[in-house]
Each structure stands twice: as C-alpha cells, then as structure tokens.
Design an enzyme around this catalytic site. Structure first.
Site, PDB file in Angstrom:
ATOM      1  N   CYS A   1      62.570  77.191  -6.566  1.00 39.62           N
ATOM      2  CA  CYS A   1      62.420  76.006  -7.427  1.00 39.62           C
ATOM      3  C   CYS A   1      60.996  75.467  -7.359  1.00 39.62           C
ATOM      4  O   CYS A   1      60.406  75.111  -8.377  1.00 39.62           O
ATOM      5  CB  CYS A   1      63.395  74.910  -7.012  1.00 39.62           C
ATOM      6  SG  CYS A   1      65.050  75.183  -7.651  1.00 39.62           S
TER       7      CYS A   1
ATOM      8  N   PRO B   1      65.501  79.999   0.476  1.00 44.79           N
ATOM      9  CA  PRO B   1      65.167  80.773  -0.722  1.00 44.79           C
ATOM     10  C   PRO B   1      65.336  80.000  -2.036  1.00 44.79           C
ATOM     11  O   PRO B   1      64.469  80.093  -2.914  1.00 44.79           O
ATOM     12  CB  PRO B   1      66.153  81.951  -0.671  1.00 44.79           C
ATOM     13  CG  PRO B   1      66.744  81.950   0.674  1.00 44.79           C
ATOM     14  CD  PRO B   1      66.514  80.643   1.316  1.00 44.79           C
ATOM     15  N   LYS B   2      66.407  79.248  -2.171  1.00 45.96           N
ATOM     16  CA  LYS B   2      66.647  78.524  -3.432  1.00 45.96           C
ATOM     17  C   LYS B   2      65.566  77.467  -3.673  1.00 45.96           C
ATOM     18  O   LYS B   2      64.976  77.389  -4.748  1.00 45.96           O
ATOM     19  CB  LYS B   2      68.035  77.867  -3.386  1.00 45.96           C
ATOM     20  CG  LYS B   2      68.249  76.638  -4.248  1.00 45.96           C
ATOM     21  CD  LYS B   2      68.303  76.959  -5.713  1.00 45.96           C
ATOM     22  CE  LYS B   2      68.331  75.771  -6.664  1.00 45.96           C
ATOM     23  NZ  LYS B   2      68.598  74.453  -6.187  1.00 45.96           N
ATOM     24  N   VAL B   3      65.303  76.661  -2.634  1.00 45.91           N
ATOM     25  CA  VAL B   3      64.304  75.601  -2.769  1.00 45.91           C
ATOM     26  C   VAL B   3      62.911  76.197  -2.975  1.00 45.91           C
ATOM     27  O   VAL B   3      62.134  75.713  -3.799  1.00 45.91           O
ATOM     28  CB  VAL B   3      64.349  74.659  -1.542  1.00 45.91           C
ATOM     29  CG1 VAL B   3      63.143  73.748  -1.498  1.00 45.91           C
ATOM     30  CG2 VAL B   3      65.632  73.827  -1.563  1.00 45.91           C
TER      31      VAL B   3
END
Length: 355
Positions: free
Chosen positions: A285, A280-282
């Site tokens: 981004c 989710p974070k990548v």
DNA sequence: GCGCAGGTATTGA
DNA sequence: TCAATACCTGCG
C-alpha cells in the site's frame, strides 16, 4: 537523515469538522490550467471516493458539485488546493493562500505538476483497458470504473503512518486517528475558508507521549489520567502506537524518504518491510499509494476472496500466494488491476456475495 | 455486554 | 516454511 517538514506542537484538541466546507466569501484564486484543456479521461469523484489506502479523504466542498480540497506544502509554503470537475475530461484547479501569507506568488506549473502526480494523470487509461479487455475476468470491471485513477498521497510520511494504522483496522477508524494526529501535532494553517492541519514531521511524532501513563508521569501526576489526551493512544491507534513512533524515529535518524523513489520495487519493498508494523500488505500500500510503484499488488482478505472467486473457483488461496499470482499475472498493471477489482467487487455486489 | 473484523509480530511446531 | 494466537477499537 531527513528533515522535510516543519511542524509545531499544537496541544489543544480541536473539534472535528465532519461537515462539508462552505466556500462563500473566500479568496480562491482561479487559474486556467493546462490540465483543463488536455481532455484527460479522469473521474475525480470516483477516484476521490474509491477508498484507496493512503491518507484520509480530502474534504468535500459543500456548494460545489464534485469539489474537494486539502492543504499541501509546495515550495515550503502550505496552500489550500481545491479541485473540481463539472464534466469528465475537464479538471479545474483553484488555490487559496494562508491568511498570514496572502501576497505570496505561487508557481502554477508546480501546482499542475503536483496534481498530475497525485492523480497519475500521465498514465494512459486506454492502454490499461485494452489490456484488461483481453481477460474475460477483468473486462466487466472496465465499465464500472471508467476514469478511476490512482490517488497518491500528498505526503509520503503521512501515507506510511496512515498505512501502519490501517493494519487490522477499518477505514473509518484509522481515518479518525490520522485526523486527530494532524490536529494535535500538525501545523495549523489558517485560510479564509477555515483552519487546516498538515501532518507532523517524523521529528515531532517521535517525541510525543505514547500513552496515558507516559503523559501522566510527565505531568508529575498533577492531572487525572482521564484528562491525558495528548498522547498517541488517545487517538485510537491501540497497539500500533509504538510501531508508529519507532517508524518516525527511523525516518528521523536512519532512513531517507527521498531514496525510496530511486529504488527498484523489490529494493523498496525489502527496505520498508523492516519498519515496525509494516508487513507485506502495508508495504505494498505504501509503495503503490505513497510512491506510485504500479507493480505492487496489495493483497488483503478482500483481494484474496475476489481472486480466489475469479481465478481459482473459490478455492482457498493464501494471501502471499494471491500477491505472487497478481504480480506475475498483471505485471506493471498489478496496482491498477487491484484497484479496479476492488472497486468492481464493491459496486457489482460481488463483495457482499463473498462475505 | 459480547462477538466479530482486520494485518502484523511472536511463538512454537 | 507454516499454523496458531495475541494485539485494540468500534460497530452491530
């Protein structure tokens, strides 16, 4: 199927150039850009140095205050683009052509369009500030970050690979890795100002050696393993190497980068979440800094600490909950709020306090 | 030399 | 659905 970039395999390891560039005696062409005249609220230095995750930073120019440059491909031609700012509200753009292609005519509108895209210059910052001013938790961030804008990657594929290598990693470390990848497998373009490297295409990256052992075997064991330096792991990416190669393969054969901007945020998120090494974070981004989806609210441990401090009395909130909260609360401004909160926390000393 | 930081994939409740 | 753990590298 997608094949956008041309790349040649460059096997010689070049020394890093960490020093700033010196542009004496070079062949920059200046042009009066319409952007210069538009009086746009934009702090180039702040934006360049805010550490947004998308690509290695552009190179600073030694004899030019607030000047940055990088090579980028426009109209299938690599050019060296230089941006500098003597005062806020005024953006200057110069460019340099490759030594091998100096007679080329470049469409200036194309350069302006690309600069506008990369720095999100059509976005109305004052609207954002009015929105932030209504929230007492956000309003202090405005003065710390006046003129800070999104800094989009010039090459979405490079952004994806950079973002994968940024997972569980420090900025300094993944930046070094991406710089090495450019130098080993990108196309080297010679300018009067020096040699610059583009990022390799998916088709090039999917075919390189993954580690020392693969390279050693391919050389029929005629070299010592310590001289195996033309493989992905030698760039310091560690266990992320197979993720990056598999992702390259997916973009070469199955996925189309050009389809992503046509999708809704949710569709695009679900799609790239399937890439190996992308959580989710990548994914957020990539969507925010690679494609400009401003609804994304990339949530890492730092944003989690900041949000739990500002909005939850320091109570421990899970990262997925922080993402949900940010998207719900900030809506179309989520990406900008994340950027502003991060920078504000860094500059105000809040970050150190939360550690 | 050793502990630590940092997201994702995997495994096992 | 959630918690625990391994993964790799460079820095302090």
């Amino acid at each position: 199927m997608v094949k956008i970039w041309q790349g040649t395999i460059e096997l010689n390891l070049k020394l890093f150039k960490f020093h700033s560039l010196n542009f004496k005696n070079t062949n920059f062409k200046k042009f009066k850009s319409d952007l210069t005249m538009k009086n746009i609220l934009f702090d180039l230095k702040l934006t360049q140095e805010s550490g947004q995750t998308s690509q290695p930073p552009w190179q600073e120019i030694a004899n030019c205050v607030n000047g940055y440059c990088d090579v980028m491909t426009l109209d299938n031609t690599p050019i060296l683009l230089k941006v500098y700012q003597k005062s806020i509200n005024e953006l200057n753009i110069d460019y340099e052509l490759p030594i091998s292609n100096k007679s080329l005519e470049i469409n200036k509108k194309l350069i302006e369009k690309e600069i506008t895209r990369i720095y999100d210059l059509n976005f109305d910052l004052n609207k954002l500030y009015n929105h932030m001013a209504e929230d007492s938790k956000l309003s202090p961030a405005i003065d710390f970050c006046k003129g800070l804008r999104l800094f989009l990657a010039k090459d979405p594929f490079e952004c994806i690979i950079s973002s994968i290598s940024s997972a569980n990693n420090s900025i300094a470390r993944w930046t070094k890795s991406i710089t090495k990848i450019r130098q080993k497998w990108g196309e080297d373009v010679k300018f009067s100002s020096g040699t610059f490297y583009t990022f390799p295409s998916p088709s090039v990256l999917m075919n390189i050696y993954e580690d020392n052992f693969e390279e050693y075997e391919a050389c029929n064991r005629t070299i010592e393993t310590e001289y195996c330096i033309n493989n992905l792991k030698s760039c310091g990416v560690g266990y992320r190497a197979p993720y990056m190669m598999k992702t390259s393969e997916l973009f070469e054969f199955e996925m189309d980068l050009f389809e992503i901007p046509k999708m809704s945020y949710e569709e695009a998120f679900d799609l790239i979440l399937n890439l190996p090494g992308v959580g989710p974070k990548v994914a957020d981004c990539i969507l925010l800094y690679g494609f400009g989806f401003k609804e994304a609210f990339p949530s890492d441990v730092w944003i989690k600490r900041i949000i739990s401090h500002l909005y939850f009395n320091g109570e421990d909130i899970s990262v997925p909950k922080v993402r949900e909260f940010g998207m719900e609360k900030f809506g179309d401004y989520a990406g900008y709020v994340q950027l502003y909160l991060f920078h504000y926390a860094r500059k105000s000393g809040l970050m150190k306090k939360l550690k």
